[in-house]
Design a protein around this motif. Sequence first.
Motif, PDB file in Angstrom:
ATOM      1  N   THR A  84      47.201  78.671  47.874  1.00  0.00           N
ATOM      2  CA  THR A  84      48.321  78.768  48.804  1.00  0.00           C
ATOM      3  C   THR A  84      48.055  77.809  49.963  1.00  0.00           C
ATOM      4  OG1 THR A  84      48.551  81.113  48.284  1.00  0.00           O
ATOM      5  CG2 THR A  84      49.659  80.338  50.258  1.00  0.00           C
ATOM      6  N   LEU A  85      49.094  77.126  50.419  1.00  0.00           N
ATOM      7  CA  LEU A  85      49.015  76.258  51.590  1.00  0.00           C
ATOM      8  C   LEU A  85      50.003  76.761  52.623  1.00  0.00           C
ATOM      9  CD1 LEU A  85      48.532  74.315  48.968  1.00  0.00           C
ATOM     10  CD2 LEU A  85      48.691  72.529  50.658  1.00  0.00           C
ATOM     11  N   GLU A  86      49.541  76.863  53.880  1.00  0.00           N
ATOM     12  CA  GLU A  86      50.423  77.233  54.977  1.00  0.00           C
ATOM     13  C   GLU A  86      50.390  76.130  56.016  1.00  0.00           C
ATOM     14  OE1 GLU A  86      50.861  80.422  58.620  1.00  0.00           O
ATOM     15  OE2 GLU A  86      49.518  80.907  56.963  1.00  0.00           O
ATOM     16  N   CYS A  87      51.550  75.640  56.390  1.00  0.00           N
ATOM     17  CA  CYS A  87      51.637  74.573  57.390  1.00  0.00           C
ATOM     18  C   CYS A  87      51.360  75.149  58.772  1.00  0.00           C
ATOM     19  CB  CYS A  87      53.021  73.930  57.346  1.00  0.00           C
ATOM     20  SG  CYS A  87      53.176  72.510  58.437  1.00  0.00           S
ATOM     21  N   LEU A  88      50.376  74.584  59.477  1.00  0.00           N
ATOM     22  CA  LEU A  88      49.996  75.050  60.809  1.00  0.00           C
ATOM     23  C   LEU A  88      50.616  74.211  61.923  1.00  0.00           C
ATOM     24  CD1 LEU A  88      46.195  75.713  60.186  1.00  0.00           C
ATOM     25  CD2 LEU A  88      48.087  77.371  60.126  1.00  0.00           C
ATOM     26  N   SER A  89      51.007  72.988  61.618  1.00  0.00           N
ATOM     27  CA  SER A  89      51.580  72.093  62.626  1.00  0.00           C
ATOM     28  C   SER A  89      53.107  72.176  62.583  1.00  0.00           C
ATOM     29  CB  SER A  89      51.097  70.665  62.395  1.00  0.00           C
ATOM     30  OG  SER A  89      51.276  70.297  61.053  1.00  0.00           O
ATOM     31  N   MET A  90      53.767  71.570  63.562  1.00  0.00           N
ATOM     32  CA  MET A  90      55.237  71.613  63.607  1.00  0.00           C
ATOM     33  C   MET A  90      55.844  71.066  62.318  1.00  0.00           C
ATOM     34  SD  MET A  90      56.033  73.237  66.237  1.00  0.00           S
ATOM     35  CE  MET A  90      57.781  73.017  66.259  1.00  0.00           C
ATOM     36  N   THR A  91      55.296  69.974  61.821  1.00  0.00           N
ATOM     37  CA  THR A  91      55.705  69.422  60.528  1.00  0.00           C
ATOM     38  C   THR A  91      54.453  68.978  59.786  1.00  0.00           C
ATOM     39  OG1 THR A  91      55.997  67.175  61.382  1.00  0.00           O
ATOM     40  CG2 THR A  91      57.952  68.610  61.378  1.00  0.00           C
ATOM     41  N   GLY A  92      54.557  68.902  58.483  1.00  0.00           N
ATOM     42  CA  GLY A  92      53.436  68.447  57.672  1.00  0.00           C
ATOM     43  C   GLY A  92      53.942  67.832  56.389  1.00  0.00           C
ATOM     44  N   SER A  93      53.119  67.008  55.790  1.00  0.00           N
ATOM     45  CA  SER A  93      53.486  66.431  54.496  1.00  0.00           C
ATOM     46  C   SER A  93      52.224  66.187  53.677  1.00  0.00           C
ATOM     47  CB  SER A  93      54.293  65.146  54.660  1.00  0.00           C
ATOM     48  OG  SER A  93      53.554  64.168  55.347  1.00  0.00           O
ATOM     49  N   PHE A  94      52.419  66.227  52.370  1.00  0.00           N
ATOM     50  CA  PHE A  94      51.312  65.965  51.456  1.00  0.00           C
ATOM     51  C   PHE A  94      51.853  65.554  50.091  1.00  0.00           C
ATOM     52  CE2 PHE A  94      52.241  70.499  51.227  1.00  0.00           C
ATOM     53  CZ  PHE A  94      52.251  70.781  49.865  1.00  0.00           C
ATOM     54  N   PHE A  95      51.008  64.867  49.351  1.00  0.00           N
ATOM     55  CA  PHE A  95      51.296  64.506  47.966  1.00  0.00           C
ATOM     56  C   PHE A  95      50.519  65.445  47.050  1.00  0.00           C
ATOM     57  CE2 PHE A  95      52.277  60.411  49.897  1.00  0.00           C
ATOM     58  CZ  PHE A  95      53.372  59.990  49.160  1.00  0.00           C
ATOM     59  N   THR A  96      51.111  65.758  45.902  1.00  0.00           N
ATOM     60  CA  THR A  96      50.361  66.384  44.820  1.00  0.00           C
ATOM     61  C   THR A  96      50.426  65.462  43.620  1.00  0.00           C
ATOM     62  OG1 THR A  96      52.237  67.686  43.961  1.00  0.00           O
ATOM     63  CG2 THR A  96      50.796  68.747  45.595  1.00  0.00           C
ATOM     64  N   PHE A  97      49.328  65.417  42.887  1.00  0.00           N
ATOM     65  CA  PHE A  97      49.200  64.624  41.670  1.00  0.00           C
ATOM     66  C   PHE A  97      48.807  65.594  40.570  1.00  0.00           C
ATOM     67  CE2 PHE A  97      48.113  62.229  45.394  1.00  0.00           C
ATOM     68  CZ  PHE A  97      48.772  61.018  45.233  1.00  0.00           C
ATOM     69  N   LEU A  98      49.652  65.755  39.569  1.00  0.00           N
ATOM     70  CA  LEU A  98      49.443  66.749  38.520  1.00  0.00           C
ATOM     71  C   LEU A  98      49.022  66.095  37.215  1.00  0.00           C
ATOM     72  CD1 LEU A  98      52.725  68.778  39.156  1.00  0.00           C
ATOM     73  CD2 LEU A  98      50.477  69.181  40.140  1.00  0.00           C
ATOM     74  N   THR A  99      48.091  66.734  36.519  1.00  0.00           N
ATOM     75  CA  THR A  99      47.648  66.214  35.225  1.00  0.00           C
ATOM     76  C   THR A  99      48.550  66.681  34.083  1.00  0.00           C
ATOM     77  OG1 THR A  99      46.113  68.059  34.933  1.00  0.00           O
ATOM     78  CG2 THR A  99      45.237  66.035  35.947  1.00  0.00           C
ATOM     79  N   LYS A 100      49.466  67.604  34.382  1.00  0.00           N
ATOM     80  CA  LYS A 100      50.462  68.052  33.402  1.00  0.00           C
ATOM     81  C   LYS A 100      51.782  68.135  34.146  1.00  0.00           C
ATOM     82  CE  LYS A 100      51.496  71.874  30.258  1.00  0.00           C
ATOM     83  NZ  LYS A 100      52.914  71.890  30.605  1.00  0.00           N
ATOM     84  N   PRO A 101      52.834  67.507  33.633  1.00  0.00           N
ATOM     85  CA  PRO A 101      54.093  67.546  34.364  1.00  0.00           C
ATOM     86  C   PRO A 101      54.702  68.941  34.382  1.00  0.00           C
ATOM     87  CG  PRO A 101      54.405  66.474  32.247  1.00  0.00           C
ATOM     88  CD  PRO A 101      52.933  66.737  32.398  1.00  0.00           C
ATOM     89  N   TYR A 102      55.312  69.272  35.499  1.00  0.00           N
ATOM     90  CA  TYR A 102      56.018  70.536  35.658  1.00  0.00           C
ATOM     91  C   TYR A 102      57.392  70.387  35.016  1.00  0.00           C
ATOM     92  CZ  TYR A 102      58.312  74.457  38.018  1.00  0.00           C
ATOM     93  OH  TYR A 102      58.990  75.607  38.294  1.00  0.00           O
ATOM     94  N   THR A 103      57.736  71.286  34.125  1.00  0.00           N
ATOM     95  CA  THR A 103      59.084  71.332  33.559  1.00  0.00           C
ATOM     96  C   THR A 103      59.566  72.776  33.589  1.00  0.00           C
ATOM     97  OG1 THR A 103      58.360  71.718  31.279  1.00  0.00           O
ATOM     98  CG2 THR A 103      58.564  69.412  31.981  1.00  0.00           C
ATOM     99  N   LYS A 104      60.877  72.973  33.554  1.00  0.00           N
ATOM    100  CA  LYS A 104      61.426  74.333  33.530  1.00  0.00           C
ATOM    101  C   LYS A 104      60.979  75.083  32.285  1.00  0.00           C
ATOM    102  CE  LYS A 104      65.495  73.422  36.303  1.00  0.00           C
ATOM    103  NZ  LYS A 104      66.963  73.386  36.358  1.00  0.00           N
TER     104      LYS A 104
END
Length: 111
Positions: A84-104
């Motif tokens: 779990t990630l919780e943003c502590l600052s007013m705004t935040g950004s990050f990239f995720t790189f996945l080894t398996k694509p997310y699909t529905k």
Amino acid sequence: MRTLPAEFIHKNHRRSLSQLVTGDIKQVNLYETYKGASLGNHYHKITYEYFYITKGSFLINIQEKSQIVGRNSFFVVEPGERHTLECLSMTGSFFTFLTKPYTKEDTDTYK
């Protein structure tokens, strides 16, 4: 969660290059979030999920262990690790790189 150092760094008068990871990446996501937003609270059975924080600070909870990370933090969450990630600052950004694509049809996301 494993914190990852750069694999390779090269600097000269023109630029600085940090090679972060060599791997079989199938999907890249950019997240932009706001203070108090909580993301995740799940795990993957197959997927390795790499995170690169580009702005702000986040409270990361991996397998019930907490750590604060900020800009330029790079880490990987391995299969089976609830995160779990919780943003502590007013705004935040990050990239995720996945080894398996997310699909529905096959999210590889479990509570």
